[in-house]
Design a protein around this motif. Structure first.
Motif, PDB file in Angstrom:
ATOM      1  N   ARG A  26     -15.512  11.132   4.459  1.00 55.38           N
ATOM      2  CA  ARG A  26     -14.283  10.608   5.059  1.00 55.38           C
ATOM      3  C   ARG A  26     -13.269  11.744   5.214  1.00 55.38           C
ATOM      4  N   GLY A  27     -12.638  11.781   6.390  1.00 62.76           N
ATOM      5  CA  GLY A  27     -11.576  12.755   6.625  1.00 62.76           C
ATOM      6  C   GLY A  27     -12.050  14.191   6.701  1.00 62.76           C
ATOM      7  N   CYS A  28     -13.285  14.395   7.123  1.00 60.47           N
ATOM      8  CA  CYS A  28     -13.845  15.749   7.174  1.00 60.47           C
ATOM      9  C   CYS A  28     -13.846  16.314   8.597  1.00 60.47           C
ATOM     10  N   ARG A  29     -13.988  17.632   8.680  1.00 64.14           N
ATOM     11  CA  ARG A  29     -14.051  18.341   9.971  1.00 64.14           C
ATOM     12  C   ARG A  29     -15.370  19.094  10.052  1.00 64.14           C
ATOM     13  N   LEU A  30     -16.145  18.789  11.099  1.00 58.66           N
ATOM     14  CA  LEU A  30     -17.422  19.457  11.346  1.00 58.66           C
ATOM     15  C   LEU A  30     -17.277  20.234  12.640  1.00 58.66           C
ATOM     16  N   LEU A  31     -17.187  21.567  12.538  1.00 55.71           N
ATOM     17  CA  LEU A  31     -16.783  22.394  13.668  1.00 55.71           C
ATOM     18  C   LEU A  31     -17.794  23.494  13.960  1.00 55.71           C
ATOM     19  N   ASP A  32     -18.276  23.552  15.191  1.00 60.29           N
ATOM     20  CA  ASP A  32     -19.057  24.692  15.701  1.00 60.29           C
ATOM     21  C   ASP A  32     -20.317  24.968  14.894  1.00 60.29           C
ATOM     22  N   ASN A  33     -20.997  23.909  14.503  1.00 61.87           N
ATOM     23  CA  ASN A  33     -22.267  24.042  13.790  1.00 61.87           C
ATOM     24  C   ASN A  33     -23.436  23.872  14.760  1.00 61.87           C
ATOM     25  N   THR A  34     -24.620  24.338  14.339  1.00 62.35           N
ATOM     26  CA  THR A  34     -25.809  24.306  15.202  1.00 62.35           C
ATOM     27  C   THR A  34     -27.016  23.824  14.412  1.00 62.35           C
ATOM     28  N   ALA A  35     -27.807  22.945  15.048  1.00 63.37           N
ATOM     29  CA  ALA A  35     -29.092  22.519  14.486  1.00 63.37           C
ATOM     30  C   ALA A  35     -30.201  22.904  15.453  1.00 63.37           C
ATOM     31  N   SER A  36     -31.322  23.343  14.926  1.00 61.93           N
ATOM     32  CA  SER A  36     -32.435  23.726  15.792  1.00 61.93           C
ATOM     33  C   SER A  36     -33.167  22.503  16.334  1.00 61.93           C
ATOM     34  N   SER A  37     -32.935  21.324  15.720  1.00 58.07           N
ATOM     35  CA  SER A  37     -33.595  20.104  16.175  1.00 58.07           C
ATOM     36  C   SER A  37     -32.555  19.062  16.569  1.00 58.07           C
ATOM     37  N   LEU A  38     -32.170  18.178  15.652  1.00 57.50           N
ATOM     38  CA  LEU A  38     -31.265  17.071  15.960  1.00 57.50           C
ATOM     39  C   LEU A  38     -29.938  17.202  15.228  1.00 57.50           C
ATOM     40  N   ALA A  39     -28.855  16.794  15.885  1.00 58.40           N
ATOM     41  CA  ALA A  39     -27.541  16.621  15.271  1.00 58.40           C
ATOM     42  C   ALA A  39     -26.910  17.933  14.820  1.00 58.40           C
TER      43      ALA A  39
END
Length: 337
Positions: A26-39
Motif C-alpha cells: 500500500r502506498g508504494c512507488r514502482l518506477l522504471d523497473n524491467t522484467a524479462s518475462s511478465l510484469a
C-alpha cells in the motif's frame, strides 16, 4: 510493504519491481523497473491473502512486449481481488492485466502501450470509476480490452489503436463476448475501425456517451465521417443492444440485428471538451436520460457523487455518461422557501 519505492530494478523472470504471492502492498512507488518475462512493475499472484492499493506504477516494461499477446508492463493481477487508488502511467507492455474476476477501481491509467488493451486488459474483470486515457494498442482496444466483464462510471478518452487491419479495431474499447459498458463516456479515441467501441459478441451499452471519436489516417485525422470509416460503435460479431445512451450520428452499426432502446443521437454538450472537461452542461440531453439499474442506488459517478441526485434530492433516473450533474431536466423548477 508500505510507502516504499522500488526503482530501476531488472528481473530475469516475472515482476521487475515486485513479485507478490501474499501480504499487503500500500502506498508504494514502482518506477522504471524491467522484467524479462511478465510484469515490469508488479506481479500479484499466489494463493495467500493479498491486498494491493494506492500505488504509483510508472515507466516499467516487460522486455518481451513485442509479441502477438499482451505482456503486462505495469501490473499483472492474477488473483480475484479488488485493487484501487492506482496511478498507472507510461508502462511499456500495457498498464494493467487482470484475470480470474479481478476488479480495478478509482484509478488512473494513462499513456501505456502494448498489443491488446493498451490501458487495461480485463477478461472477466470489472473496471469502475477509472480514467483511461492516452493509451495505445497495435491490435485490439487502444484503451481497454474487455470480455465477459463490465466497465462502469469510467472516462475512456484519447486512446489510439493504430492497426489498419479490418479485423482489428477499437480506439477506446474492444468488447468481446458478453461485455457491458455502463455509465461511461467514450470520446476522442482514434482508430481505423470502431473508433469509439469495437464489438465482437453479445455486448450491451447502457447509459453511456460515445461521441467525438476520430478516424486514424497516416496523413491526419478525419472526424465522425463514415465515408472515411468513421464509427462511434462498430459491431463485428453477434447481436447486442444499446440502452438509454447518447451516440453521435457518426455511429455505424455493422450488424443489422443490433437494437437501439431509448437512446438519442445528439451532442452531449460537455462543459469544455477542448480542455478535457466532460461534465455535462445544464440543459444537456444526457441529464436524467439514463435508466435506473439494479445497482444504481448504491452507485457513485467518476467524481464519487451519488447517482440519481440533483441538488441533493433523488431525481429518479441517472444521467448518461460517467459524470452525474447537479442539474435537473430542462424546464425543471426549483422552489425555495
Amino acid at each position: 510493504f508500505l510507502g516504499s519505492t522500488v526503482s530501476n530494478c531488472t528481473c530475469k523472470g516475472n515482476g521487475g519491481g515486485l513479485f507478490m504471492t501474499g501480504g499487503t502492498v500500500r502506498g508504494c512507488r514502482l518506477l522504471d523497473n524491467t522484467a524479462s518475462s511478465l510484469a515490469g512493475g508488479a506481479y500479484v499472484g499466489g494463493v495467500l491473502d493479498v491486498a494491493f492499493d494506492d500505488c504509483v506504477i510508472v515507466g516499467n516494461k516487460a522486455s518481451s512486449v513485442y509479441t502477438d499477446t499482451f505482456v503486462p508492463g505495469g501490473l499483472l493481477l492474477l488473483r480475484p481481488i479488488s485493487v484501487g487508488g492506482l496511478d498507472v502511467r507510461h508502462n511499456k507492455g500495457g498498464g494493467v492485466y487482470m484475470i480470474d474476476g479481478a476488479s480495478l477501481h478509482d484509478s488512473t491509467v494513462i499513456g501505456n502501450a502494448t498489443v491488446r488493451g493498451g490501458g487495461v486488459y480485463a477478461p472477466k474483470g470489472m473496471i469502475e470509476r477509472c480514467v483511461i486515457s492516452g493509451n495505445t494498442a497495435s491490435q485490439f482496444g487502444g484503451g481497454v480490452f474487455i470480455a465477459d466483464g463490465a466497465i462502469r462510471n469510467c472516462l475512456v478518452t484519447c486512446n489510439t489503436n493504430n492497426n489498419t487491419g479490418a479485423t482489428y479495431g477499437g480506439g477506446g474499447l474492444f468488447c468481446r463476448s458478453a461485455a457491458a459498458v455502463v455509465n461511461c463516456t467514450v470520446t476522442k479515441n482514434v482508430a481505423y475501425h470502431g473508433q469509439g467501441i469495437w464489438i465482437d459478441g453479445t455486448f450491451t451499452l447502457r447509459n453511456s456517451i460515445v461521441s467525438h471519436n476520430v478516424h486514424y489516417r497516416s496523413a491526419g485525422v478525419v472526424t465522425n465521417v463514415y465515408g472515411w470509416g468513421g464509427e462511434g460503435v462498430r459491431v463485428g460479431g453477434e447481436a447486442g443492444s444499446i440502452h438509454n445512451s447518447c451516440v453521435n450520428d457518426d455511429c455505424y452499426l455493422a450488424y443489422p440485428a443490433f437494437s437501439n432502446n431509448h437512446s438519442i443521437v445528439a451532442d452531449p454538450q460537455f462543459v469544455d471538451a477542448a480542455a478535457g472537461d466532460y461534465h455535462l452542461q445544464q440543459g444537456s440531453p444526457c441529464v436524467n436520460g439514463g435508466a435506473k439499474l439494479d445497482y444504481t442506488a448504491e452507485s457513485l459517478d467518476l467524481d464519487g457523487r451519488p447517482r440519481i441526485f440533483n441538488f441533493g434530492r433523488p431525481s429518479g433516473k441517472p444521467d448518461i455518461g460517467c459524470y452525474e450533474s447537479p442539474w435537473g431536466v430542462p424546464g425543471m423548477m426549483i422552489f425555495v422557501r
